[in-house]
Design an enzyme around this catalytic site. Structure first.
Site, PDB file in Angstrom:
ATOM      1  N   GLU A 158      38.058  81.358  41.299  1.00 56.61           N
ATOM      2  CA  GLU A 158      37.899  82.771  40.485  1.00 56.61           C
ATOM      3  C   GLU A 158      37.146  83.759  39.988  1.00 56.61           C
ATOM      4  O   GLU A 158      37.316  84.247  41.055  1.00 56.61           O
ATOM      5  CB  GLU A 158      36.953  81.290  39.735  1.00 56.61           C
ATOM      6  CG  GLU A 158      35.386  81.193  40.463  1.00 56.61           C
ATOM      7  CD  GLU A 158      34.599  80.252  39.965  1.00 56.61           C
ATOM      8  OE1 GLU A 158      34.242  80.751  38.158  1.00 56.61           O
ATOM      9  OE2 GLU A 158      33.437  80.021  39.865  1.00 56.61           O
ATOM     10  N   ASP A 177      40.245  81.644  36.229  1.00 55.62           N
ATOM     11  CA  ASP A 177      39.824  80.193  37.318  1.00 55.62           C
ATOM     12  C   ASP A 177      41.035  78.945  37.651  1.00 55.62           C
ATOM     13  O   ASP A 177      42.241  78.528  37.103  1.00 55.62           O
ATOM     14  CB  ASP A 177      38.579  79.104  36.866  1.00 55.62           C
ATOM     15  CG  ASP A 177      37.993  78.180  37.323  1.00 55.62           C
ATOM     16  OD1 ASP A 177      38.158  78.648  38.426  1.00 55.62           O
ATOM     17  OD2 ASP A 177      37.405  77.251  36.057  1.00 55.62           O
TER      18      ASP A 177
END
Lengths: 380, 395
Positions: free
Chosen positions: B102, B6
């Site tokens: 992500e 992420d």
């Protein structure tokens, strides 16, 4: 003593069954007009005429050599009578109408049905034209087989759901496309009268009607088929059948524009071995990845496919080619459709430009089949 | 092992990298200093003032008047995102992107080549830092659920490894809101049962949760026990594509739900087109306030990738196929199934392409690519607040 029948005939059951099969092809299984689920039977002289219609396409089909004891007519529920004729085992069948009831008898079997009123049944056109094109039955039959499969009856572009018949200087052109591939056949024809009617851009005949014409030619391949094109419909007299059909509305694509006049590559192929290779390559494809890579290299064609979760295949075929390596990806179904309808030993040329342009198969001068490849620059 | 990577404050970090003078200053991407618009992203300095994404810019200005406001440059972010994915693909083909910033990676098959999950995770974090000068957080765990929680735990520049035998002790102390789909309402429901931490869920019997929440209760129990069988599915191999959103407050108004359906259908259509795929059926998913979840599907006569067709089908399902009960919805999703990749088939008569793939979708895609997916929305979905966190697309 029984009342004399309103109609009575004796007939060769397999012939009647085959005729019912052809006419039944037009009878709709689901329709708001229940009467259309019937076939009309009329006996006269030594013939029986069956007719059926779905109100778009209609057919009359004549069987001769029938022993008619009492001329007359009736309606027969198509599905049920087709089943009866199929399940009977004796060669002969008798049909009679008595006091509004139909009796079908053969050997030890007897069926009684309550028919609807034949007067309610819509009229099916007869062939009364004096201006028409005439094509040998066997030639038209092959032309229909070579085009009909390329239609797309599900398309929202209705014109793709039919076969175009276009008069040309030399004869008639039949064309069909689903936009991924295109099949075009030129047929020679003679003219009676001045058959210049029909829409200016050619008439688009529904697939269902073309299929009926093809079937009705069976057994009468040596006879000529008469085709009369009119503005909104077409009338065809073929073999023992007369077919009337509304034309498909909508503009057929300008198909001649997508047939390349010449291509840099032309390879002589034979249908049978190529078809075998394509069928093998088709095995390892999936809905997810339908493409098969066709790689042309010196003396060799390699077909390669792979599908996630399935596996991969590689099939080689010797070909007379000595140019640069070229890979084109096709949906193999569209290649197989073309090869399937050719006789195994049929020779044709495969004409190529590059990996992104359409490929063209030519059988003699009369049959052209164009396939669009899959884009090779697509994302994984 | 599964990795969840992420990016940290992605848009803002890219801007900081491009303009070193912004370093050590609060940076807000999206909105204007005059207080118009909405915050797309805020860097960590701005976040210390209470600024966060999806906040009205007016409020962000009050919280942090000294912040630098920047116009978003989505084409830049999406090209950086492609570079990031290129790094992922060095280690595994099993990359499931959730958004520009992500992705899940399944590195199980790569461990013999590159070392264990932790080693690969470190290598990816280092490559993104060294080659792209961008920070990211990585979670390494046996399941998607745990990997995602792990990456979020020590942001920014976090790196959390949860080994198989540590999963339960890792999850137990975390609040139940860490579970996807558990929003404010569900939290209240659970709290009423004395459940506030994931460990409280775990020690309940699965049956009691099913009794309270239906089938969803079983899923909650599974997740609390570290059971999560969802595979990492690369986009191009997905059997279905769906987008869903969980509401902070239950929605009781049909028009608001239709607006969401419009928004979600647009996301699904865009994803189909990006992958040159078409779909044969549309699925609508609805979860009611008592966790009852229904799905309704509609088969299309022709495979499509057109947003308008997907919306019409999903909207029809929403308006005509719901059970007779009070409308109070916590989650809504729109998906498509029956995918095929015939998009690669070139056409002889491309009129058809215009008919089945409306030109408007191509324009909408181009605008979304350049200005972000909120730049152009259908009239119906206009005025919807983006939720703070869209549920990840389920595949």
């Amino acid at each position: 003593m029984e009342e004399p029948p309103d109609m009575k005939l004796h007939c060769h059951r397999p012939s009647l069954s085959a005729a019912f099969g052809i006419v039944g092809g037009v009878v709709p299984s689901r329709t708001p007009k229940d009467i259309l689920k019937n076939v009309r039977l009329a006996a006269e002289g030594d013939t029986v005429t069956l007719s059926g219609t779905d109100s778009e396409v209609g057919i009359r089909y004549v069987i001769s050599g029938v022993e008619v004891e009492k001329p007359g007519e009736t309606l027969l529920p198509a599905q049920r009578v087709m089943s009866i004729l199929r399940e009977l085992t004796e060669e002969q069948v008798s049909i009679e109408v008595n006091d509004g009831k139909v009796r079908i008898a053969s050997g030890h079997s007897e069926f009684r049905l309550s028919p609807e009123d034949p007067a309610e049944f819509p009229a099916v056109a007869i062939f009364d034209q004096d201006a028409y094109f005439a094509v040998p039955g066997s030639v038209l039959r092959e032309a229909i087989r070579r085009t009909l499969f390329a239609t797309d009856v599900e398309s929202t572009r209705y014109a793709l759901g039919g076969v175009l018949i276009e008069p040309t200087e030399k004869g008639l052109t039949l064309a069909a496309t689903d936009s991924r591939r295109l099949a075009v056949v030129e047929v020679p024809c003679s003219k009676t009268g001045d058959p210049s009617g029909g829409p200016a851009n050619g008439a688009v005949i529904p697939s269902k009607a073309m299929s009926l014409i093809e079937k009705s030619i069976a057994g009468a391949e040596d006879d000529e088929v008469f085709i009369a094109l009119r503005n909104n419909d077409v009338l065809v007299k073929s073999g023992n059948g007369t077919i009337a059909s509304r034309l498909v509305e909508g503009r057929f694509p300008k198909y001649r524009q997508v047939i390349p006049a010449s291509t840099p590559i032309s390879i002589d192929m034979v249908a049978g071995p190529f078809y075998t290779a394509v069928r093998q390559a088709q095995i390892v494809t999936s809905d997810e990845s339908r493409g098969v890579d066709f790689t042309f290299s010196e003396g060799n064609l390699t077909l390669q496919s792979q599908a996630a979760d399935v596996g991969a295949s590689k099939i080689e075929l010797p070909i007379p080619y000595n140019g640069e390596d070229l890979t084109i990806t096709f949906d193999p179904k569209y290649v197989a459709d073309f090869l399937r309808i050719l006789e195994s030993e049929t020779a044709f040329t495969l004409n190529l430009t590059d990996s992104e342009s359409q490929a063209v198969g030519r059988v003699g001068d009369s049959y052209t089949y164009v396939i669009m490849p899959l884009s090779r620059d697509r994302e994984a | 092992m599964i990795l969840h990577v992420d990016m940290d404050a992605f848009y803002a970090s890219v801007e900081e990298r491009e303009r070193p003078e912004l370093k050590d200053r609060p940076v807000i991407v999206g909105g204007s200093p005059q207080g118009r618009g909405v915050v797309c992203a805020a860097n960590y300095i701005a976040r210390t003032f209470g600024v966060h994404s999806a906040q009205p810019a007016a409020r962000a200005v009050r919280l942090c008047p000294q912040a630098v406001f920047l116009k978003p440059r989505f084409d830049l972010y999406s090209s950086v995102s492609r570079q990031i994915r290129e790094i992922f693909h060095r280690y595994t083909p099993l990359v499931e992107p959730l958004s520009l910033d992500e992705a899940f990676l399944d590195v199980t098959g790569s461990e013999r080549l590159f070392g264990d999950g932790e080693t690969i995770g470190r290598a990816i974090q280092k490559a993104i830092r060294d080659e792209l000068s961008l920070p990211c957080s990585v979670g390494v765990a046996p399941t998607k659920f745990v990997a995602k929680i792990a990456s979020d735990l020590r942001k920014p520049r976090g790196f959390v490894v949860v080994r198989t035998d540590e999963v339960v002790s890792f999850l137990d102390p975390l609040p139940v809101t860490k579970i996807w789909g558990v929003g404010a309402t569900a939290e209240r429901h659970l709290a009423a049962l004395g459940i506030t931490k994931i460990g409280d869920l775990r020690i309940r019997s699965a049956e009691s949760l099913v009794a309270a929440f239906g089938k969803h209760g079983r899923k909650l129990w599974n997740l609390a026990n570290g059971i999560d069988h969802r595979a990492v599915v690369p986009d191009h191999a997905a059997k279905q594509i769906s987008h869903e959103t969980t509401f902070g407050q239950d929605i009781t108004d049909l028009e608001t739900l239709r607006a969401w359906v419009s928004e979600l259908a647009a996301n699904v259509g865009r994803r189909l087109r990006r992958h040159h795929r078409t779909a044969q059926a549309v699925v609508l998913k609805l979860r009611y306030d008592d966790f009852t979840t229904i799905t309704r599907s509609h088969s299309l006569p022709d495979a499509t990738d057109a947003t308008s067709t997907i919306f019409r089908a999903a909207d029809e399902l929403l308006r005509t196929r719901l059970p007779r009960r009070r409308l109070s919805v916590r989650l809504i999703g729109v998906g498509v199934t029956g995918l095929s990749s015939v998009g690669g088939q070139k056409l002889l008569f491309p009129i058809q392409e215009e008919e089945t793939r409306p030109a408007i979708d191509a324009v909408a895609d181009a605008i979304a690519q350049k200005f972000g997916r909120d730049a152009l929305r259908s009239g119906l979905s206009f005025g919807l607040e983006r939720p703070e966190r869209l549920s990840p697309p389920k595949t």
